[in-house]
Design a protein around this motif. Structure first.
Motif, PDB file in Angstrom:
ATOM      1  N   SER A   1     -19.275  18.638  -3.762  1.00  0.00           N
ATOM      2  CA  SER A   1     -21.039  17.495  -3.453  1.00  0.00           C
ATOM      3  C   SER A   1     -20.104  17.223  -2.347  1.00  0.00           C
ATOM      4  N   ARG A   2     -20.962  16.437  -1.564  1.00  0.00           N
ATOM      5  CA  ARG A   2     -20.162  15.872   0.042  1.00  0.00           C
ATOM      6  C   ARG A   2     -19.158  15.130   0.127  1.00  0.00           C
ATOM      7  N   TYR A   3     -18.506  14.103  -1.040  1.00  0.00           N
ATOM      8  CA  TYR A   3     -17.391  13.836  -0.642  1.00  0.00           C
ATOM      9  C   TYR A   3     -16.866  13.912  -2.404  1.00  0.00           C
ATOM     10  N   ALA A   4     -17.273  14.351  -2.772  1.00  0.00           N
ATOM     11  CA  ALA A   4     -16.517  14.584  -4.290  1.00  0.00           C
ATOM     12  C   ALA A   4     -16.262  15.685  -4.779  1.00  0.00           C
ATOM     13  N   ILE A   5     -15.152  15.966  -5.266  1.00  0.00           N
ATOM     14  CA  ILE A   5     -15.064  17.243  -6.459  1.00  0.00           C
ATOM     15  C   ILE A   5     -14.625  17.016  -7.506  1.00  0.00           C
ATOM     16  N   VAL A   6     -15.139  17.829  -8.459  1.00  0.00           N
ATOM     17  CA  VAL A   6     -14.509  16.892  -9.840  1.00  0.00           C
ATOM     18  C   VAL A   6     -14.267  18.013 -10.452  1.00  0.00           C
ATOM     19  N   THR A   7     -12.938  18.294 -11.201  1.00  0.00           N
ATOM     20  CA  THR A   7     -11.597  18.790 -10.878  1.00  0.00           C
ATOM     21  C   THR A   7     -11.345  19.140 -12.478  1.00  0.00           C
ATOM     22  N   PRO A   8     -12.343  19.490 -13.780  1.00  0.00           N
ATOM     23  CA  PRO A   8     -11.728  19.905 -15.445  1.00  0.00           C
ATOM     24  C   PRO A   8     -10.705  20.507 -15.567  1.00  0.00           C
ATOM     25  N   ASP A   9     -10.327  21.260 -14.704  1.00  0.00           N
ATOM     26  CA  ASP A   9      -8.851  22.184 -15.452  1.00  0.00           C
ATOM     27  C   ASP A   9      -7.353  21.702 -14.747  1.00  0.00           C
ATOM     28  N   ALA A  10      -7.884  20.471 -13.853  1.00  0.00           N
ATOM     29  CA  ALA A  10      -7.226  20.038 -12.945  1.00  0.00           C
ATOM     30  C   ALA A  10      -6.932  18.148 -12.542  1.00  0.00           C
ATOM     31  N   PRO A  11      -6.550  17.829 -13.924  1.00  0.00           N
ATOM     32  CA  PRO A  11      -6.430  16.404 -13.911  1.00  0.00           C
ATOM     33  C   PRO A  11      -5.463  15.500 -12.521  1.00  0.00           C
ATOM     34  N   GLY A  12      -5.608  14.428 -12.697  1.00  0.00           N
ATOM     35  CA  GLY A  12      -5.393  13.665 -11.213  1.00  0.00           C
ATOM     36  C   GLY A  12      -6.186  13.471  -9.866  1.00  0.00           C
ATOM     37  N   LEU A  13      -5.993  12.444  -9.762  1.00  0.00           N
ATOM     38  CA  LEU A  13      -7.027  11.517  -8.255  1.00  0.00           C
ATOM     39  C   LEU A  13      -6.429  12.050  -7.085  1.00  0.00           C
ATOM     40  N   ASN A  14      -6.830  12.085  -6.712  1.00  0.00           N
ATOM     41  CA  ASN A  14      -6.354  13.666  -4.805  1.00  0.00           C
ATOM     42  C   ASN A  14      -7.446  13.076  -4.218  1.00  0.00           C
ATOM     43  N   LEU A  15      -6.788  12.563  -2.833  1.00  0.00           N
ATOM     44  CA  LEU A  15      -8.243  12.648  -1.206  1.00  0.00           C
ATOM     45  C   LEU A  15      -6.941  13.704  -0.336  1.00  0.00           C
ATOM     46  N   SER A  16      -7.542  14.287   0.361  1.00  0.00           N
ATOM     47  CA  SER A  16      -7.754  15.278   1.346  1.00  0.00           C
ATOM     48  C   SER A  16      -6.874  14.783   2.255  1.00  0.00           C
ATOM     49  N   ARG A  17      -5.680  15.522   2.356  1.00  0.00           N
ATOM     50  CA  ARG A  17      -4.424  15.525   3.739  1.00  0.00           C
ATOM     51  C   ARG A  17      -5.391  14.760   4.582  1.00  0.00           C
ATOM     52  N   SER A  18      -6.141  15.365   5.292  1.00  0.00           N
ATOM     53  CA  SER A  18      -7.181  14.927   6.410  1.00  0.00           C
ATOM     54  C   SER A  18      -6.760  13.605   6.802  1.00  0.00           C
ATOM     55  N   ILE A  19      -6.713  12.843   5.508  1.00  0.00           N
ATOM     56  CA  ILE A  19      -7.497  11.091   5.566  1.00  0.00           C
ATOM     57  C   ILE A  19      -5.925  10.881   4.975  1.00  0.00           C
ATOM     58  N   ARG A  20      -5.262  10.136   6.346  1.00  0.00           N
ATOM     59  CA  ARG A  20      -4.094   9.606   6.712  1.00  0.00           C
ATOM     60  C   ARG A  20      -4.407   7.892   7.277  1.00  0.00           C
TER      61      ARG A  20
END
Length: 340
Positions: A102-121
Motif C-alpha cells: 500500500s502507500r505506507y506499508a508492505i506486509v511480507t508473509p514470507d519474510a518476517p521482521g519489521l523494517n523501515l525504508s533506508r531513505s528514512i534517516r
C-alpha cells in the motif's frame, strides 16, 4: 503548466492516471485487458519445465509460470502472485513470495521482521514508526516494511494502512481454496497513483481533465516513436518482437560535443520515455558518436536517471559494437497495445 500534477480520468473507456511535471508527461498508467500485477491466485500446479527450475500452473486467467521451485508435484495447490505482464502468447509470470503493498506499508508473509525504508534517516522518525510497526503487527508472524512515504504521514494514517494490509494478507493466507481462484485483485491505475506517486502534487479528478489539461495531447505524442532531447537532438524508440531499439541522433548539430550532449540528454529522458510507453524486456541503445573516454560519464548519468525509476532495470553494459544494453521488467502493458 508548472509544477507537479496527478490526473485521474479515463481513456477510451479505460481507467487511467497521468503524472505531469512542468507540462511533461513523466508517467502513465492505463487499465489493460490482462491480469493486473499484484493479483493473488490459488493456482494448481500443472507440469514442470525440465532443466529450468520452473513449472506451469493453472489459474482462472489462464496458464501461469513459476520460476525457482523444487520438489512440487502436479496437482498441488499454491498461492501465487502476478509479478508483471507476459509477452503475447506466453504464460503469466507469478511468484510464490507474496507482497501486500500500500502507500505506507508492505506486509511480507514470507519474510518476517519489521523494517523501515533506508531513505528514512531521522532517528526520531524511525523510532516513532517502529512503535507503530510493533503495535500494528503484534501477534503476527508476518513481516512488515514501512515505505519512505510513511515518514511524512500522520501516525493514524500509517496505523490504518498497516491494519488494512495485515487484514488483506491474513484473509488471503487463510483461504483454503482447492482449485484455481482469484484471491485478491491487483490495484488499478487510480489506486496505483495514490500508492506510488507520493511526492507532493496537485491531484485533479475532474471529468475530462485529460482533455482539459493537455494530457491527451501528451499521450498522442507518446504513441509516436520520436522524443526530442533539446537543441536539435532526438531519439527514436522502436519496439520489435525481440527488443526495444533506441536510436540517438544529433540532428544538424555537427559540433565536436554534439554526440555526448545528445547521449547525456538520452540518459536523462529514457526512464520516463520507457515508462510512458509501457516498454520492457531487452532495450538496446544505438548512441550518437562520442569518445570512448566519455562512456563512464554516460553510464553515471544513466544510473542516476534509473535510480528513481520504479520499474526494475538492469544496466547490462556495452556490446562489442558499441551499443548499450538494458534489461527491464515488463511491469506495464505497451501503450500501443492498450490504445490499439
Amino acid at each position: 503548466m508548472k509544477g507537479r500534477q496527478i490526473f485521474l480520468d479515463h481513456v477510451g473507456g479505460r481507467e487511467a492516471s497521468a503524472l505531469m511535471e512542468d507540462g511533461r508527461l513523466i508517467d502513465l498508467l492505463i487499465e489493460g485487458d490482462r491480469p493486473r500485477p499484484g493479483t493473488v491466485y490459488s493456482a494448481v500446479t500443472d507440469r514442470p519445465v525440465a532443466g529450468q527450475g520452473g513449472l506451469f500452473l493453472k489459474t482462472p486467467d489462464g496458464q501461469a509460470y513459476l520460476r525457482g521451485v523444487k520438489g512440487i508435484g502436479a496437482g498441488e495447490v499454491l498461492q501465487v502472485q502476478v509479478t508483471g505482464y507476459a509477452e503475447p502468447g506466453k504464460a503469466i509470470p507469478v511468484s510464490h513470495k507474496l507482497l501486500f503493498k500500500s502507500r505506507y506499508a508492505i506486509v511480507t508473509p514470507d519474510a518476517p521482521g519489521l523494517n523501515l525504508s533506508r531513505s528514512i534517516r531521522d532517528d526520531d522518525v524511525r523510532d516513532e514508526l517502529l512503535v507503530l510497526a510493533h503495535e500494528g503487527m503484534e501477534g503476527s508472524e508476518m513481516g512488515l516494511i514501512l515505505r519512505s512515504a510513511a515518514a511524512g504521514a500522520e501516525a493514524d494514517e500509517v496505523a490504518e494502512d498497516i491494519a488494512a494490509m495485515r487484514g488483506v494478507a491474513e484473509s488471503v493466507l487463510e483461504d483454503a481454496s482447492a482449485g484455481p481462484e482469484v484471491l485478491a485483485q491487483g490495484d488499478g491505475p487510480h489506486v496505483l497513483a495514490w500508492r506510488d506517486w507520493v511526492d507532493p502534487a496537485d491531484v485533479v479528478t475532474d471529468a475530462d481533465c485529460f482533455e482539459d489539461h493537455g494530457v491527451l495531447d501528451a499521450i498522442d505524442s507518446a504513441r509516436g516513436d520520436q522524443v526530442t532531447l533539446g537543441a536539435q537532438a532526438s531519439m527514436f524508440i522502436e519496439p520489435t518482437r525481440a527488443l526495444v531499439a533506441v536510436d540517438v541522433n544529433t540532428g544538424a548539430d555537427g559540433s565536436f560535443a554534439a554526440g555526448l550532449k545528445a547521449n547525456m540528454a538520452c540518459a536523462r529522458a529514457l526512464p520516463a520515455a520507457l515508462r510512458v510507453r509501457g516498454l520492457g524486456g531487452q532495450v538496446v541503445l544505438d548512441l550518437a558518436p562520442m569518445p570512448k573516454k566519455e562512456r563512464r560519464s554516460f553510464e553515471g548519468a544513466l544510473r542516476a536517471a534509473f535510480r528513481t525509476d520504479d520499474v526494475d532495470t538492469v544496466l547490462a553494459g556495452w556490446t562489442p559494437l558499441g551499443h548499450y544494453e538494458l534489461q527491464r521488467k515488463r511491469a506495464r502493458l505497451p501503450l500501443s497495445e492498450v490504445l490499439a
